[in-house]
Scaffold this motif. Structure first.
Motif, PDB file in Angstrom:
ATOM      1  N   LEU A   1      -5.587   0.223   8.854  1.00  0.00           N
ATOM      2  CA  LEU A   1      -6.235  -1.079   8.734  1.00  0.00           C
ATOM      3  C   LEU A   1      -6.725  -1.352   7.315  1.00  0.00           C
ATOM      4  O   LEU A   1      -6.433  -2.407   6.736  1.00  0.00           O
ATOM      5  CB  LEU A   1      -7.418  -1.166   9.702  1.00  0.00           C
ATOM      6  CG  LEU A   1      -7.092  -1.420  11.173  1.00  0.00           C
ATOM      7  CD1 LEU A   1      -8.375  -1.514  11.981  1.00  0.00           C
ATOM      8  CD2 LEU A   1      -6.286  -2.703  11.332  1.00  0.00           C
TER       9      LEU A   1
ATOM     10  N   ARG B   1      -3.760  -8.274   0.719  1.00  0.00           N
ATOM     11  CA  ARG B   1      -4.575  -9.174  -0.100  1.00  0.00           C
ATOM     12  C   ARG B   1      -4.206  -9.022  -1.577  1.00  0.00           C
ATOM     13  O   ARG B   1      -4.061 -10.006  -2.304  1.00  0.00           O
ATOM     14  CB  ARG B   1      -6.066  -8.870   0.119  1.00  0.00           C
ATOM     15  CG  ARG B   1      -7.007  -9.687  -0.769  1.00  0.00           C
ATOM     16  CD  ARG B   1      -6.793 -11.170  -0.588  1.00  0.00           C
ATOM     17  NE  ARG B   1      -7.672 -11.945  -1.462  1.00  0.00           N
ATOM     18  CZ  ARG B   1      -7.462 -13.209  -1.789  1.00  0.00           C
ATOM     19  NH1 ARG B   1      -6.402 -13.853  -1.304  1.00  0.00           N
ATOM     20  NH2 ARG B   1      -8.295 -13.845  -2.580  1.00  0.00           N
TER      21      ARG B   1
ATOM     22  N   ALA C   1      -4.753  -3.991   4.843  1.00  0.00           N
ATOM     23  CA  ALA C   1      -5.516  -5.197   4.520  1.00  0.00           C
ATOM     24  C   ALA C   1      -5.693  -5.326   3.008  1.00  0.00           C
ATOM     25  O   ALA C   1      -5.512  -6.420   2.440  1.00  0.00           O
ATOM     26  CB  ALA C   1      -6.878  -5.153   5.207  1.00  0.00           C
TER      27      ALA C   1
ATOM     28  N   LEU D   1      -1.620  -9.076   9.153  1.00  0.00           N
ATOM     29  CA  LEU D   1      -1.762  -7.704   9.608  1.00  0.00           C
ATOM     30  C   LEU D   1      -1.851  -7.610  11.129  1.00  0.00           C
ATOM     31  O   LEU D   1      -1.209  -6.750  11.746  1.00  0.00           O
ATOM     32  CB  LEU D   1      -3.001  -7.068   8.970  1.00  0.00           C
ATOM     33  CG  LEU D   1      -3.277  -5.601   9.309  1.00  0.00           C
ATOM     34  CD1 LEU D   1      -2.057  -4.739   9.004  1.00  0.00           C
ATOM     35  CD2 LEU D   1      -4.495  -5.103   8.550  1.00  0.00           C
TER      36      LEU D   1
ATOM     37  N   LEU E   1      -8.530  -4.415  15.173  1.00  0.00           N
ATOM     38  CA  LEU E   1      -8.479  -5.614  14.336  1.00  0.00           C
ATOM     39  C   LEU E   1      -8.513  -6.890  15.169  1.00  0.00           C
ATOM     40  O   LEU E   1      -9.212  -7.849  14.825  1.00  0.00           O
ATOM     41  CB  LEU E   1      -7.222  -5.592  13.464  1.00  0.00           C
ATOM     42  CG  LEU E   1      -7.062  -6.780  12.514  1.00  0.00           C
ATOM     43  CD1 LEU E   1      -8.255  -6.893  11.568  1.00  0.00           C
ATOM     44  CD2 LEU E   1      -5.767  -6.669  11.721  1.00  0.00           C
TER      45      LEU E   1
ATOM     46  N   ALA F   1      -4.244 -12.506   4.848  1.00  0.00           N
ATOM     47  CA  ALA F   1      -3.836 -11.111   5.010  1.00  0.00           C
ATOM     48  C   ALA F   1      -4.201 -10.560   6.384  1.00  0.00           C
ATOM     49  O   ALA F   1      -3.420  -9.817   6.996  1.00  0.00           O
ATOM     50  CB  ALA F   1      -4.463 -10.248   3.906  1.00  0.00           C
ATOM     51  N   SER F   2      -5.389 -10.913   6.909  1.00  0.00           N
ATOM     52  CA  SER F   2      -5.800 -10.390   8.211  1.00  0.00           C
ATOM     53  C   SER F   2      -4.919 -10.938   9.327  1.00  0.00           C
ATOM     54  O   SER F   2      -4.600 -10.218  10.293  1.00  0.00           O
ATOM     55  CB  SER F   2      -7.271 -10.722   8.483  1.00  0.00           C
ATOM     56  OG  SER F   2      -7.479 -12.123   8.462  1.00  0.00           O
TER      57      SER F   2
END
Length: 291
Positions: free
Chosen positions: A228, A236, A232, A186, A50, A182-183
């Protein structure tokens, strides 16, 4: 599609991806990887993937204020590292069916906490959906009343801690998503989870046994399809949903887990599993209708 409906779909998709975990975990336990090793290696592989993707495509998402780091660290440890570890311990010490039941008590924990922390109004329909989701999990593992659930003290403690960890993940996730994409959440959660295991269990990285090609393939699948992608999607989705509704949508996970185990491992899928799965799906649809 309304934002709430879109959030429900995203969280439901995450639950399906997480449903692959029990099957992948069973296969990886055979490769001499325990709960700590799986949690640590999963975090570091997912982090590398990521972080590399964000560095290349959206480097600004890697930037956060120093004042945000404590909350992100808390989410990384309590909402990522401990959730993964608790889940793997739960699977190791219980049958898959019993582990599923214990983990799916999370909505019952989330609902009162969400009412207090977020002033979420818990209506009759949401309370009914909580009850349906737990009842569905109970029916799925009942086996037609053929015998008591296979529990042991360690397994019971691990299962209940797993449910608590899921509840903390849902509640903290809602809080950190107020300020960040969100990314971003994470990648920092994975970073702090990796650092946590590096301090608490450095052998998980240092003494990795010689693994077969299949084991590395399984770890890669666990790090992507069951880490992942669902994290994710769920983060979200949770940004668009109230915590209790998100927690109930996540109870679709045992339905997916049973179906995937049936397809991949040949585990039985009888009428009680089907009936329980229908109740869980019904709970998710009940929340979706309210949304």
């Amino acid at each position: 599609m309304t934002p709430a409906a879109r959030g429900s779909c995203l969280v439901a998709a995450a639950a399906v991806c997480w449903g692959a975990q029990p099957t992948l975990t069973k296969l990886l336990f055979v490769q001499r990887l325990g709960p700590v090793e799986l949690s640590a290696l999963r975090a570091v592989i997912a982090l590398a993937l990521l972080a590399g993707l964000l560095a290349a495509a959206a480097p600004k998402r890697l930037l956060v204020a120093r004042t945000d780091l404590p909350l992100l660290a808390l989410f990384g440890v309590a909402g990522m590292a401990l959730v993964n570890w608790a889940y793997f311990v739960n699977i190791r010490h219980n049958t898959v069916a019993t582990a599923v039941l214990l983990a799916q008590t999370a909505p019952v924990i989330v609902a009162p906490l969400s009412a207090v922390l977020f002033r979420e109004r818990i209506g009759r329909r949401v309370r009914a959906a909580c009850a349906l989701s737990v009842l569905g999990a109970l029916v799925m593992v009942s086996g037609g009343g053929a015998g008591p659930l296979a529990l042991n003290v360690t397994g019971l403690a691990a299962g209940l801690f797993c449910a608590l960890a899921y509840a903390v993940y849902t509640l903290l996730g809602k809080r950190v998503l107020v300020r960040h994409d969100a990314s971003t959440v994470l990648v920092y959660a994975l970073l702090f989870a990796t650092l946590f295991w590096g301090v608490v269990a450095p052998r998980a990285y240092r003494d990795v046994p010689d693994l077969t090609r299949d084991a590395w393939a399984g770890l890669l699948a666990l790090s992507t399809v069951s880490t992942l992608v669902p994290f994710a999607l769920s983060l979200r989705g949770m940004s668009l949903l109230a915590p209790t509704r998100a927690a109930i949508m996540l109870t679709l996970e045992p339905v997916a887990a049973i179906v995937i185990a049936w397809l991949a491992l040949g585990e039985p899928l009888g009428p009680f599993e089907a009936a329980g799965g229908a109740l869980v799906v019904g709970a998710a649809l009940l929340v979706q209708r309210q949304a």
